[in-house]
Each structure stands twice: as structure tokens, then as C-alpha cells.
Scaffold this motif. Structure first.
Motif, PDB file in Angstrom:
ATOM      1  N   ASP A  53       0.865  -1.176   0.000  1.00 42.48           N
ATOM      2  CA  ASP A  53       0.000   0.000   0.000  1.00 42.48           C
ATOM      3  C   ASP A  53       0.899   1.223   0.000  1.00 42.48           C
ATOM      4  O   ASP A  53       1.458   1.600   1.028  1.00 42.48           O
ATOM      5  CB  ASP A  53      -0.908  -0.020   1.228  1.00 42.48           C
ATOM      6  N   LEU A  54       1.059   1.834  -1.162  1.00 46.72           N
ATOM      7  CA  LEU A  54       1.984   2.952  -1.298  1.00 46.72           C
ATOM      8  C   LEU A  54       1.490   4.197  -0.575  1.00 46.72           C
ATOM      9  O   LEU A  54       2.296   4.999  -0.106  1.00 46.72           O
ATOM     10  CB  LEU A  54       2.234   3.257  -2.774  1.00 46.72           C
ATOM     11  N   VAL A  55       0.179   4.376  -0.465  1.00 45.49           N
ATOM     12  CA  VAL A  55      -0.378   5.541   0.227  1.00 45.49           C
ATOM     13  C   VAL A  55      -0.073   5.454   1.723  1.00 45.49           C
ATOM     14  O   VAL A  55       0.408   6.410   2.325  1.00 45.49           O
ATOM     15  CB  VAL A  55      -1.897   5.655  -0.020  1.00 45.49           C
ATOM     16  N   HIS A  58       2.692   0.693   3.675  1.00 47.80           N
ATOM     17  CA  HIS A  58       2.657  -0.595   4.363  1.00 47.80           C
ATOM     18  C   HIS A  58       3.031  -1.699   3.401  1.00 47.80           C
ATOM     19  O   HIS A  58       2.606  -1.705   2.252  1.00 47.80           O
ATOM     20  CB  HIS A  58       1.250  -0.902   4.880  1.00 47.80           C
ATOM     21  N   LEU A  59       3.802  -2.654   3.888  1.00 49.19           N
ATOM     22  CA  LEU A  59       4.084  -3.877   3.140  1.00 49.19           C
ATOM     23  C   LEU A  59       3.610  -5.057   3.970  1.00 49.19           C
ATOM     24  O   LEU A  59       3.874  -5.131   5.168  1.00 49.19           O
ATOM     25  CB  LEU A  59       5.585  -4.044   2.883  1.00 49.19           C
ATOM     26  N   ASP A  60       2.884  -5.964   3.331  1.00 48.35           N
ATOM     27  CA  ASP A  60       2.502  -7.224   3.954  1.00 48.35           C
ATOM     28  C   ASP A  60       3.255  -8.324   3.225  1.00 48.35           C
ATOM     29  O   ASP A  60       3.388  -8.290   2.002  1.00 48.35           O
ATOM     30  CB  ASP A  60       1.002  -7.470   3.832  1.00 48.35           C
ATOM     31  N   PHE A  61       3.740  -9.294   4.006  1.00 49.04           N
ATOM     32  CA  PHE A  61       4.533 -10.384   3.451  1.00 49.04           C
ATOM     33  C   PHE A  61       3.853 -11.724   3.671  1.00 49.04           C
ATOM     34  O   PHE A  61       3.087 -11.898   4.623  1.00 49.04           O
ATOM     35  CB  PHE A  61       5.907 -10.455   4.119  1.00 49.04           C
ATOM     36  N   TRP A  62       4.172 -12.708   2.806  1.00 46.19           N
ATOM     37  CA  TRP A  62       3.894 -14.119   3.020  1.00 46.19           C
ATOM     38  C   TRP A  62       5.175 -14.739   3.553  1.00 46.19           C
ATOM     39  O   TRP A  62       6.254 -14.426   3.090  1.00 46.19           O
ATOM     40  CB  TRP A  62       3.578 -14.841   1.709  1.00 46.19           C
TER      41      TRP A  62
END
Length: 72
Positions: A53-55, A58-62
Motif C-alpha cells: 500500500d503505497l499511500v 505498508h508492506l505485507d509479506f507471506w
């Protein structure tokens, strides 16, 4: 944190689908109830980007796996 580019993100406990994990505060770790697999603060793991989410920045990982498990 991805070492090569210093990007930080998170892996949601609900996305760890090999077991049901719970946080153990004394060990700064999440430990699987059945497998007893443990991930501790500072452990090196392999991840794949799930969502960016560039806004919100946030980065979500597996989770792919721990460094030791993947290399063996």
C-alpha cells in the motif's frame, strides 16, 4: 526488514497457515501450538510480498520459511 533495500513490513499471524501460533512475551517469539515451530525477534526468514500500500506505506509479506529450513 528486507536487508538489501531496508524495506520493512509484517507477516500476519493468521497468514502462517502451517499451525496456530501464539505470542510468548518472555521469549519475544511466536510458537506453533502443534509443531512447536518458533519465530523469534531477529530471526532471518524468507518472505514474498503479499501486498503493498503505497499511500499508507505498508508492506505485507507471506512467510516462505526460516532461513535454516529453506537452505536445508
Amino acid at each position: 526488514e528486507i536487508i538489501s533495500n531496508k524495506c520493512e513490513g509484517m507477516i500476519r499471524l493468521g497468514d502462517l497457515d502451517d499451525d496456530s501460533y501464539e505470542f510468548v512475551e518472555e521469549e519475544f517469539a511466536v510458537i506453533g501450538r502443534k509443531t512447536k515451530n518458533a519465530y523469534r525477534l531477529g530471526d532471518e526468514v524468507y518472505v514474498k510480498v503479499k501486498n503493498a500500500d503505497l499511500v499508507k506505506k505498508h508492506l505485507d509479506f507471506w512467510m516462505i520459511g526460516s532461513k535454516e529450513a529453506v537452505e536445508n
